[in-house]
Design a protein around this motif. Structure first.
Motif, PDB file in Angstrom:
ATOM      1  N   VAL A  27       0.637  -1.249  -0.159  1.00 40.51           N
ATOM      2  CA  VAL A  27       0.054  -0.141  -0.310  1.00 40.51           C
ATOM      3  C   VAL A  27       0.967   1.681  -0.171  1.00 40.51           C
ATOM      4  O   VAL A  27       0.609   2.296  -0.824  1.00 40.51           O
ATOM      5  N   TYR A  28       1.306   1.501   0.554  1.00 40.87           N
ATOM      6  CA  TYR A  28       2.779   2.275   0.417  1.00 40.87           C
ATOM      7  C   TYR A  28       3.688   2.698  -0.387  1.00 40.87           C
ATOM      8  O   TYR A  28       3.787   4.252  -0.934  1.00 40.87           O
ATOM      9  N   PHE A  29       3.957   1.308  -1.303  1.00 34.87           N
ATOM     10  CA  PHE A  29       4.608   1.970  -2.685  1.00 34.87           C
ATOM     11  C   PHE A  29       3.542   2.184  -3.381  1.00 34.87           C
ATOM     12  O   PHE A  29       3.851   2.964  -4.306  1.00 34.87           O
ATOM     13  N   ARG A  30       2.234   1.602  -3.476  1.00 33.28           N
ATOM     14  CA  ARG A  30       1.416   2.232  -4.179  1.00 33.28           C
ATOM     15  C   ARG A  30       1.522   3.776  -4.029  1.00 33.28           C
ATOM     16  O   ARG A  30       0.537   4.715  -5.426  1.00 33.28           O
ATOM     17  N   ARG A  31       0.852   4.066  -3.085  1.00 34.02           N
ATOM     18  CA  ARG A  31       0.817   5.768  -2.627  1.00 34.02           C
ATOM     19  C   ARG A  31       1.997   6.503  -3.451  1.00 34.02           C
ATOM     20  O   ARG A  31       1.712   7.340  -3.711  1.00 34.02           O
ATOM     21  N   VAL A  32       3.240   6.034  -3.201  1.00 29.92           N
ATOM     22  CA  VAL A  32       4.133   6.946  -3.226  1.00 29.92           C
ATOM     23  C   VAL A  32       4.441   6.687  -4.784  1.00 29.92           C
ATOM     24  O   VAL A  32       4.628   7.760  -5.481  1.00 29.92           O
ATOM     25  N   ARG A  33       4.246   6.288  -5.663  1.00 32.61           N
ATOM     26  CA  ARG A  33       3.863   5.558  -7.260  1.00 32.61           C
ATOM     27  C   ARG A  33       2.590   5.936  -7.914  1.00 32.61           C
ATOM     28  O   ARG A  33       2.450   7.471  -8.705  1.00 32.61           O
ATOM     29  N   GLU A  34       1.683   6.431  -6.427  1.00 36.09           N
ATOM     30  CA  GLU A  34       0.304   7.700  -7.516  1.00 36.09           C
ATOM     31  C   GLU A  34       0.993   8.786  -7.483  1.00 36.09           C
ATOM     32  O   GLU A  34       0.082   9.559  -7.526  1.00 36.09           O
ATOM     33  N   GLN A  35       1.767   9.096  -6.411  1.00 41.87           N
ATOM     34  CA  GLN A  35       1.295  10.621  -5.906  1.00 41.87           C
ATOM     35  C   GLN A  35       2.951  10.946  -6.898  1.00 41.87           C
ATOM     36  O   GLN A  35       2.629  11.603  -7.253  1.00 41.87           O
ATOM     37  N   SER A  36       3.681  10.134  -7.515  1.00 41.33           N
ATOM     38  CA  SER A  36       4.824  10.163  -8.632  1.00 41.33           C
ATOM     39  C   SER A  36       3.867  10.463  -9.633  1.00 41.33           C
ATOM     40  O   SER A  36       4.082  11.551 -10.553  1.00 41.33           O
ATOM     41  N   LEU A  37       3.191   9.956  -9.948  1.00 40.95           N
ATOM     42  CA  LEU A  37       2.078  10.422 -11.089  1.00 40.95           C
ATOM     43  C   LEU A  37       1.916  11.330 -11.373  1.00 40.95           C
ATOM     44  O   LEU A  37       1.284  12.659 -11.881  1.00 40.95           O
ATOM     45  N   VAL A  38       1.282  11.752  -9.423  1.00 42.19           N
ATOM     46  CA  VAL A  38       0.648  13.470  -9.612  1.00 42.19           C
ATOM     47  C   VAL A  38       1.278  14.288  -9.922  1.00 42.19           C
ATOM     48  O   VAL A  38       1.513  15.680 -10.573  1.00 42.19           O
ATOM     49  N   ASP A  39       2.762  13.796  -9.176  1.00 38.70           N
ATOM     50  CA  ASP A  39       3.854  15.183  -9.315  1.00 38.70           C
ATOM     51  C   ASP A  39       4.099  15.689 -10.573  1.00 38.70           C
ATOM     52  O   ASP A  39       4.891  16.118 -11.374  1.00 38.70           O
ATOM     53  N   PHE A  40       3.790  14.547 -11.619  1.00 37.59           N
ATOM     54  CA  PHE A  40       4.469  14.200 -12.992  1.00 37.59           C
ATOM     55  C   PHE A  40       3.689  14.289 -14.048  1.00 37.59           C
ATOM     56  O   PHE A  40       3.310  14.247 -15.457  1.00 37.59           O
ATOM     57  N   ASP A  41       1.693  15.360 -13.737  1.00 38.00           N
ATOM     58  CA  ASP A  41       1.330  15.103 -14.233  1.00 38.00           C
ATOM     59  C   ASP A  41       0.411  13.845 -15.214  1.00 38.00           C
ATOM     60  O   ASP A  41       0.123  13.576 -16.419  1.00 38.00           O
ATOM     61  N   LEU A  42       0.659  12.721 -14.535  1.00 36.62           N
ATOM     62  CA  LEU A  42       0.899  11.693 -15.772  1.00 36.62           C
ATOM     63  C   LEU A  42      -0.929  10.409 -15.285  1.00 36.62           C
ATOM     64  O   LEU A  42      -0.860  10.531 -13.803  1.00 36.62           O
ATOM     65  N   GLU A  43      -1.639  10.767 -16.352  1.00 41.75           N
ATOM     66  CA  GLU A  43      -2.549   9.293 -15.354  1.00 41.75           C
ATOM     67  C   GLU A  43      -2.039   7.818 -15.042  1.00 41.75           C
ATOM     68  O   GLU A  43      -0.746   7.767 -15.531  1.00 41.75           O
ATOM     69  N   ARG A  44      -2.243   7.435 -14.680  1.00 45.05           N
ATOM     70  CA  ARG A  44      -1.535   5.505 -14.776  1.00 45.05           C
ATOM     71  C   ARG A  44      -1.773   4.782 -15.588  1.00 45.05           C
ATOM     72  O   ARG A  44      -0.805   4.058 -16.068  1.00 45.05           O
ATOM     73  N   HIS A  45      -2.761   5.229 -17.202  1.00 53.22           N
ATOM     74  CA  HIS A  45      -2.618   3.942 -18.243  1.00 53.22           C
ATOM     75  C   HIS A  45      -1.693   5.254 -19.130  1.00 53.22           C
ATOM     76  O   HIS A  45      -0.823   3.993 -19.804  1.00 53.22           O
TER      77      HIS A  45
END
Length: 161
Positions: A27-45
């Motif tokens: 869960v922690y790593f998923r949150r870090v990954r999701e925050q990195s996507l927000v920081d780089f303005d990327l959607e998961r897909h």
């Protein structure tokens, strides 16, 4: 554990502790990954598509990306259209077969993908850095063995066997 021991007397605190920690780390790593996507303005897909393209050396046919992503080719075309509009990929006819299209990661796409990957990689190295190199190797081997057991036959629930 103290709360659950009376309710589930057969509970193994070592097993439960390990599983609980693995879940929390996931869960922690998923949150870090999701925050990195927000920081780089990327959607998961978008990240997934850039990641698969980068994994092919930055160049691939749409059909190869569709296969890598487990998607229908038409779904990949929509993703590529959006990524091209953002300047993250370019498409051109193949030099060897004019009927083929080649998708290439642009410098901007590579930079954005690397930035998002580096955030998670940094955090992985930070957390695992509390272990000595030989401890990391042991942890890796132990987790590999657990995964092999989990992957033996996932269609058969082992708790019903």
């Amino acid at each position: 554990m103290a709360r659950w021991q009376p309710v589930l007397p057969g509970l193994d605190p070592v097993v439960e502790g390990a599983v609980t920690r693995m879940k929390k780390l996931s869960v922690y790593f998923r949150r870090v990954r999701e925050q990195s996507l927000v920081d780089f303005d990327l959607e998961r897909h978008e990240f997934d598509t850039l990641h698969k393209l980068a994994g092919r050396g930055g160049s691939a046919a749409p059909s190869e990306l569709a296969q890598d992503l487990g998607l229908a080719p038409a779904s990949v075309i929509g993703r590529l259209d959006a990524l091209e509009r953002r300047g993250f990929v370019s498409r051109a006819q193949s030099a060897t077969d004019r009927r083929r299209v080649v998708v290439r990661l642009t410098d901007s796409g590579r930079e954005t993908w690397l930035g998002a990957v580096d955030v998670l990689g940094h955090e992985e190295r930070r957390l695992l850095g509390v272990l000595a190199p030989e401890e990391r190797a042991t942890l890796n081997d132990l987790l590999r063995r657990i995964m092999l057991a989990a992957e033996e036959d996932p269609a058969v629930p082992h708790w019903h066997a």
